[in-house]
Write a protein that holds these residues in place. Structure first.
Motif, PDB file in Angstrom:
ATOM      1  N   ASP A  97     -14.460   0.409   0.097  1.00 26.89           N
ATOM      2  CA  ASP A  97     -15.121  -0.676   0.806  1.00 26.89           C
ATOM      3  C   ASP A  97     -14.078  -1.568   1.469  1.00 26.89           C
ATOM      4  N   GLU A  98     -14.330  -1.957   2.708  1.00 23.11           N
ATOM      5  CA  GLU A  98     -13.361  -2.769   3.441  1.00 23.11           C
ATOM      6  C   GLU A  98     -13.112  -4.116   2.776  1.00 23.11           C
ATOM      7  N   GLY A  99     -14.108  -4.622   2.065  1.00 19.18           N
ATOM      8  CA  GLY A  99     -13.956  -5.912   1.406  1.00 19.18           C
ATOM      9  C   GLY A  99     -13.184  -5.856   0.102  1.00 19.18           C
ATOM     10  N   SER A 100     -12.999  -4.684  -0.447  1.00 17.74           N
ATOM     11  CA  SER A 100     -12.275  -4.564  -1.730  1.00 17.74           C
ATOM     12  C   SER A 100     -11.358  -3.343  -1.703  1.00 17.74           C
ATOM     13  N   PRO A 101     -10.298  -3.411  -0.887  1.00 17.68           N
ATOM     14  CA  PRO A 101      -9.353  -2.285  -0.825  1.00 17.68           C
ATOM     15  C   PRO A 101      -8.595  -2.119  -2.134  1.00 17.68           C
ATOM     16  N   VAL A 102      -7.966  -0.967  -2.285  1.00 14.74           N
ATOM     17  CA  VAL A 102      -7.244  -0.656  -3.521  1.00 14.74           C
ATOM     18  C   VAL A 102      -5.920  -1.417  -3.552  1.00 14.74           C
ATOM     19  N   GLU A 103      -5.642  -2.065  -4.676  1.00 15.60           N
ATOM     20  CA  GLU A 103      -4.365  -2.769  -4.883  1.00 15.60           C
ATOM     21  C   GLU A 103      -3.361  -1.774  -5.476  1.00 15.60           C
ATOM     22  N   TRP A 104      -2.761  -0.947  -4.612  1.00 13.39           N
ATOM     23  CA  TRP A 104      -1.941   0.160  -5.087  1.00 13.39           C
ATOM     24  C   TRP A 104      -0.774  -0.293  -5.960  1.00 13.39           C
ATOM     25  N   LEU A 105      -0.115  -1.390  -5.584  1.00 13.76           N
ATOM     26  CA  LEU A 105       1.069  -1.856  -6.305  1.00 13.76           C
ATOM     27  C   LEU A 105       0.771  -3.024  -7.239  1.00 13.76           C
ATOM     28  N   ASN A 106      -0.499  -3.414  -7.325  1.00 16.10           N
ATOM     29  CA  ASN A 106      -0.883  -4.503  -8.221  1.00 16.10           C
ATOM     30  C   ASN A 106      -1.919  -4.087  -9.250  1.00 16.10           C
ATOM     31  N   GLU A 107      -2.213  -2.809  -9.278  1.00 19.92           N
ATOM     32  CA  GLU A 107      -3.155  -2.272 -10.255  1.00 19.92           C
ATOM     33  C   GLU A 107      -2.373  -1.602 -11.375  1.00 19.92           C
ATOM     34  N   PRO A 108      -2.482  -2.094 -12.625  1.00 18.25           N
ATOM     35  CA  PRO A 108      -1.667  -1.558 -13.728  1.00 18.25           C
ATOM     36  C   PRO A 108      -1.784  -0.052 -13.924  1.00 18.25           C
ATOM     37  N   ASN A 109      -2.954   0.511 -13.659  1.00 15.70           N
ATOM     38  CA  ASN A 109      -3.145   1.944 -13.899  1.00 15.70           C
ATOM     39  C   ASN A 109      -2.700   2.820 -12.732  1.00 15.70           C
ATOM     40  N   GLY A 129       5.940   0.210   1.474  1.00 14.74           N
ATOM     41  CA  GLY A 129       5.291  -1.080   1.319  1.00 14.74           C
ATOM     42  C   GLY A 129       4.170  -1.243   2.325  1.00 14.74           C
ATOM     43  N   ALA A 130       4.382  -0.720   3.542  1.00 10.50           N
ATOM     44  CA  ALA A 130       3.332  -0.747   4.565  1.00 10.50           C
ATOM     45  C   ALA A 130       2.225   0.262   4.238  1.00 10.50           C
ATOM     46  N   VAL A 131       2.611   1.399   3.697  1.00  4.36           N
ATOM     47  CA  VAL A 131       1.609   2.409   3.329  1.00  4.36           C
ATOM     48  C   VAL A 131       0.690   1.884   2.234  1.00  4.36           C
ATOM     49  N   TYR A 132       1.251   1.173   1.260  1.00  2.00           N
ATOM     50  CA  TYR A 132       0.495   0.701   0.094  1.00  2.00           C
ATOM     51  C   TYR A 132      -0.053  -0.718   0.245  1.00  2.00           C
ATOM     52  N   ARG A 133      -0.029  -1.275   1.432  1.00  2.00           N
ATOM     53  CA  ARG A 133      -0.543  -2.639   1.612  1.00  2.00           C
ATOM     54  C   ARG A 133      -1.948  -2.760   1.049  1.00  2.00           C
ATOM     55  N   SER A 134      -2.193  -3.896   0.391  1.00  2.00           N
ATOM     56  CA  SER A 134      -3.459  -4.066  -0.326  1.00  2.00           C
ATOM     57  C   SER A 134      -4.545  -4.682   0.557  1.00  2.00           C
ATOM     58  N   GLY A 144      -6.861  -3.821   4.588  1.00  2.00           N
ATOM     59  CA  GLY A 144      -7.242  -2.782   5.533  1.00  2.00           C
ATOM     60  C   GLY A 144      -6.146  -2.398   6.496  1.00  2.00           C
ATOM     61  N   GLY A 145      -5.089  -3.246   6.596  1.00  2.00           N
ATOM     62  CA  GLY A 145      -3.977  -2.930   7.470  1.00  2.00           C
ATOM     63  C   GLY A 145      -3.010  -1.928   6.883  1.00  2.00           C
ATOM     64  N   GLY A 146      -3.115  -1.663   5.592  1.00  2.00           N
ATOM     65  CA  GLY A 146      -2.280  -0.648   4.966  1.00  2.00           C
ATOM     66  C   GLY A 146      -2.707   0.742   5.397  1.00  2.00           C
ATOM     67  N   MET A 147      -1.755   1.635   5.597  1.00  2.80           N
ATOM     68  CA  MET A 147      -2.088   2.963   6.105  1.00  2.80           C
ATOM     69  C   MET A 147      -3.022   3.704   5.169  1.00  2.80           C
ATOM     70  N   LEU A 148      -2.731   3.669   3.878  1.00  5.91           N
ATOM     71  CA  LEU A 148      -3.549   4.417   2.922  1.00  5.91           C
ATOM     72  C   LEU A 148      -4.937   3.814   2.781  1.00  5.91           C
ATOM     73  N   ASN A 149      -5.015   2.484   2.642  1.00  9.95           N
ATOM     74  CA  ASN A 149      -6.324   1.839   2.549  1.00  9.95           C
ATOM     75  C   ASN A 149      -7.115   1.995   3.839  1.00  9.95           C
ATOM     76  N   GLY A 150      -6.423   1.862   4.982  1.00 14.04           N
ATOM     77  CA  GLY A 150      -7.116   2.034   6.254  1.00 14.04           C
ATOM     78  C   GLY A 150      -7.715   3.426   6.395  1.00 14.04           C
ATOM     79  N   PHE A 151      -6.972   4.447   5.940  1.00 18.08           N
ATOM     80  CA  PHE A 151      -7.460   5.823   5.994  1.00 18.08           C
ATOM     81  C   PHE A 151      -8.680   6.007   5.096  1.00 18.08           C
ATOM     82  N   LEU A 152      -8.615   5.448   3.891  1.00 18.70           N
ATOM     83  CA  LEU A 152      -9.740   5.577   2.960  1.00 18.70           C
ATOM     84  C   LEU A 152     -10.966   4.811   3.445  1.00 18.70           C
TER      85      LEU A 152
END
Length: 309
Positions: free
Chosen positions: A154-166, A132-137, A139-147
């Motif tokens: 983009d820092e303003g539009s991180p990936v919604e890993w657990l809220n994106e249907p695809n 849940g911490a890795v996939y945080r939607s 910049g504080g999420g580990m995966l988004n922070g790394f990307l």
């Protein structure tokens, strides 16, 4: 077997068989009985409705979508987990350079086994919190922070890993694979260590490459272990209740908009929230039948003639 021996064996079997019937077979029979009623779960008053619950199941778009999601898990989780576990197990046991003592694993293989097995000691509940911490939607999420650091997001539009249907199903698959690879690596490693090193050395002397030794020696001799792993991973893929309920949005998970539903989450929601206990029992029966079918088909499809050495 003599008459006295029959009594002796029956004396040992009667108690475990009775316990199995009471705590395993009888609940299954009760569930099937309730699935033929309109039981609400609050009282013992209900009416017999026959197969109406089963008819409604196949008209329930959410439940049918959940079956499709379980099928996707059933395809990808065993395949990816077993392939990775086989690759790592081969490298740790027979992928190193040839030494004076014969074929060996890569340097530090004992340490790597501990590292790969470590995720297996974590419970699924802890795993859900961790990822849940890795996939945080944000910049504080580990995966988004790394990307974001790499400039890929983009820092303003991180990936919604657990809220994106695809993406949500693939995010859940990654968690299960990360958790399971270490266990099956150890399982396959134990099986590989029983293979005589002379077989590998003879193949290498004859000019066989590492890939040839894997596909012509290792995999055929490990097939029983692979078959067992496939069955267990298939059963796990037919469940997925804990991860989906704890990592995805919605009552008992399944979000966003039912894109991560599995059969178990739909069943529990109908049983505990909607009061459709008879309907939920019908779902449980379907889950049992599908799991049995998957196990039987897997065992039949992967059956091969036993190779001895």
């Amino acid at each position: 077997m003599r008459k006295g021996q029959y009594r002796f064996v029956a004396g040992f079997l009667i108690v475990p068989v009775a316990l199995y019937v009471v705590f395993v077979i009888w609940p299954y029979l009760q569930t099937f009985g309730y699935s033929l009623t309109d039981w609400k779960g609050q009282s013992q008053s209900f009416s017999f409705v026959g197969l109406d619950n089963y008819t409604a199941l196949f008209k329930d778009d959410i439940f049918m979508g959940a079956i499709w999601h379980n099928i996707l898990f059933l395809i990808f989780i065993p395949a990816i987990t077993i392939l990775l576990a086989l690759f790592f197990a081969f490298m740790l046991n027979a992928g190193g350079r040839g030494r004076a003592g014969g074929v060996a694993g890569v340097a530090g293989s004992g340490f790597y086994k501990v590292v790969y097995f470590f995720p297996q000691v974590l419970s699924l509940a802890i795993l859900a919190v961790l990822f849940g911490a890795v996939y945080r939607s944000d910049g504080g999420g580990m995966l988004n922070g790394f990307l974001i650091k790499l400039g890929l997001v983009d820092e303003g539009s991180p990936v919604e890993w657990l809220n994106e249907p695809n993406i949500v199903l693939w995010a859940l698959i990654a968690v299960v694979v990360w958790h399971g690879v270490g266990f099956y690596l150890v399982l396959f490693s134990a099986a590989m260590q029983s293979i005589p090193r002379d077989i590998y050395e003879a193949a290498l002397i004859d000019g066989a490459s590492r890939s040839h030794t894997f596909f012509r020696i290792t995999l055929p001799l490990l097939w029983d272990s692979v078959q067992t792993a496939w069955v267990y991973l298939g059963i796990a893929a037919m469940d997925m209740f804990i991860l989906v309920t704890t990592m995805t949005s919605g009552d008992y998970g399944g979000g966003p908009d039912h894109h991560s539903e599995v059969m178990a989450t739909v069943m529990m929601r109908n049983f505990l929230l909607y009061g459709k206990s008879g309907y939920a029992c019908a779902m449980g029966v379907i889950m049992l039948l599908l799991t049995l079918i998957v196990s039987v088909v897997t065992l039949r499809a992967t059956r091969r003639e036993r190779i001895e050495f």
